[in-house]
Design a protein around this motif. Structure first.
Motif, PDB file in Angstrom:
ATOM      1  N   ARG A 108      46.557 -31.794  38.347  1.00  7.89           N
ATOM      2  CA  ARG A 108      45.963 -32.944  37.662  1.00  7.89           C
ATOM      3  C   ARG A 108      44.877 -33.576  38.540  1.00  7.89           C
ATOM      4  O   ARG A 108      43.781 -33.874  38.092  1.00  7.89           O
ATOM      5  N   GLN A 162      41.739 -31.409  38.912  1.00 10.96           N
ATOM      6  CA  GLN A 162      40.935 -31.400  37.690  1.00 10.96           C
ATOM      7  C   GLN A 162      40.252 -32.738  37.457  1.00 10.96           C
ATOM      8  O   GLN A 162      39.113 -32.783  37.010  1.00 10.96           O
ATOM      9  N   GLU A 163      40.956 -33.827  37.760  1.00 10.93           N
ATOM     10  CA  GLU A 163      40.410 -35.136  37.405  1.00 10.93           C
ATOM     11  C   GLU A 163      39.563 -35.762  38.518  1.00 10.93           C
ATOM     12  O   GLU A 163      38.522 -36.340  38.258  1.00 10.93           O
ATOM     13  N   HIS A 171      37.764 -31.182  31.751  1.00 11.21           N
ATOM     14  CA  HIS A 171      37.774 -31.478  33.193  1.00 11.21           C
ATOM     15  C   HIS A 171      36.545 -30.875  33.872  1.00 11.21           C
ATOM     16  O   HIS A 171      36.612 -29.771  34.412  1.00 11.21           O
ATOM     17  N   VAL A 193      36.751 -28.951  37.274  1.00 10.56           N
ATOM     18  CA  VAL A 193      37.665 -27.814  37.452  1.00 10.56           C
ATOM     19  C   VAL A 193      36.997 -26.672  38.235  1.00 10.56           C
ATOM     20  O   VAL A 193      37.659 -25.921  38.943  1.00 10.56           O
TER      21      VAL A 193
END
Lengths: 208, 208
Positions: free
Chosen positions: B29, B32-33, B114, B117
């Motif tokens: 998470r 990606q963020e 995202h 990524v």
């Protein structure tokens, strides 16, 4: 900013084009050796012993300088493959093979010499897509010309040389894209000659 | 560090696999963020309300965590295309078309959700090539299976399904590589259906 816009911004004194060339040359060296991210307009000005304001007389931003650098670099690549496309006495398949091999070798060489060159390319892809698209279009035009020659020779049977050329160009991305070739250049599968043979096979379809 | 090595380092208490899973999930998470570069092992530990030392009981480095995250992500993609490859009553060409389209759509979706990524992918490509290569090999195996089906069906005429599958896979790089698709996803030329038709044409060569 396009090259044309840069031209309009050029001061009218005779020395101007030379100064512009020196900025592009210095920026190219710095982008390749130090990296696009870490190079500032002030760094480029300092190397040239001029004020940042003077650099801004020629280019409105670092992005605009990068566009000029990328246009010069892509121009070299386009000239290289145009020379192969024009080679006399070579069949279309042989010319395509040499063009693709030259694109791959050139890309590898540039990354071996300057591992940070991909930063310039990444910046151009996200900030200056028009410059990238124009390069893709010019490479595509060279491929189209050779594919059309192949159709005339009877070596290829494709309905639309331009479309087939675009497919051929997209098909070699793994071997010729500056953002990919630099990473693990020796691990690209299949070997380039196998890939070229496969793609040339698509230009001679049995029909279905 | 490979998944196998991670397994050996796991403490023997029953809760261990769950903690490992939670680390991977939290890291995924955050990568990606926030982005791979900006995420630290300390950040991951803080989110999980545990000490960095506890994270290091499971993974020896951020690189090792990224390998686990990338293995999970690539595992999802491989499961998706294996399901298409196994679809009953579909010809090989149709299954290949659906697999390539699914790979492209999946890659686009992940980047739209995202945009950072690609940092994970870049890190894996430069630091953990083995994980990337294993993914390429597993995708290649699925393509090989479908190409071999097509040869048996008489739809394709290729001498070496494994080599043809590798060419097919390399040929779709422009449409399915996470480092490229995120940039200008709507500007990819030619359109994917045209490219798929071209590549399928290479599986049915006239012979030369």
């Amino acid at each position: 900013m396009s090259a044309a816009t840069a031209q309009i911004l050029l001061p009218s004194d005779d020395a101007a084009p030379t100064t512009r060339d020196r900025i592009v040359e210095t920026a190219a060296r710095s982008f390749q050796e130090i990296g696009y991210q870490k190079t500032t307009v002030a760094d480029i000005a300092r190397t040239l012993k001029m004020s940042p304001a003077n650099v801004y007389r020629f280019f409105e931003s670092k992005k605009a300088i990068n566009e000029a650098v990328v246009e010069q670099l892509t121009g070299e690549i386009e000239a290289m493959i145009a020379a192969i496309a024009d080679a006399p006495k070579l069949g279309a398949a042989e010319r395509l093979t040499r063009i693709v091999t030259a694109l791959h070798d050139d890309c590898r060489r540039r990354f071996e010499a300057h591992p940070r060159v991909h930063e310039m390319v990444e910046a151009a892809m996200s900030e200056s897509w028009g410059v990238c698209q124009a390069h893709v279009d010019r490479i595509g035009a060279v491929f189209t010309r050779v594919v059309a020659d192949g159709v005339r020779e009877g070596a290829f049977t494709v309905a639309d040389p331009k479309s087939a050329a675009a497919c051929l160009h997209a098909g070699i991305t793994r071997y010729c894209h500056p953002m990919l070739v630099g990473r693990q250049p020796n691990a690209i599968e299949p070997p380039l000659p196998v890939m070229i043979a496969f793609l040339l096979g698509a230009l001679r379809p049995a029909g279905d």
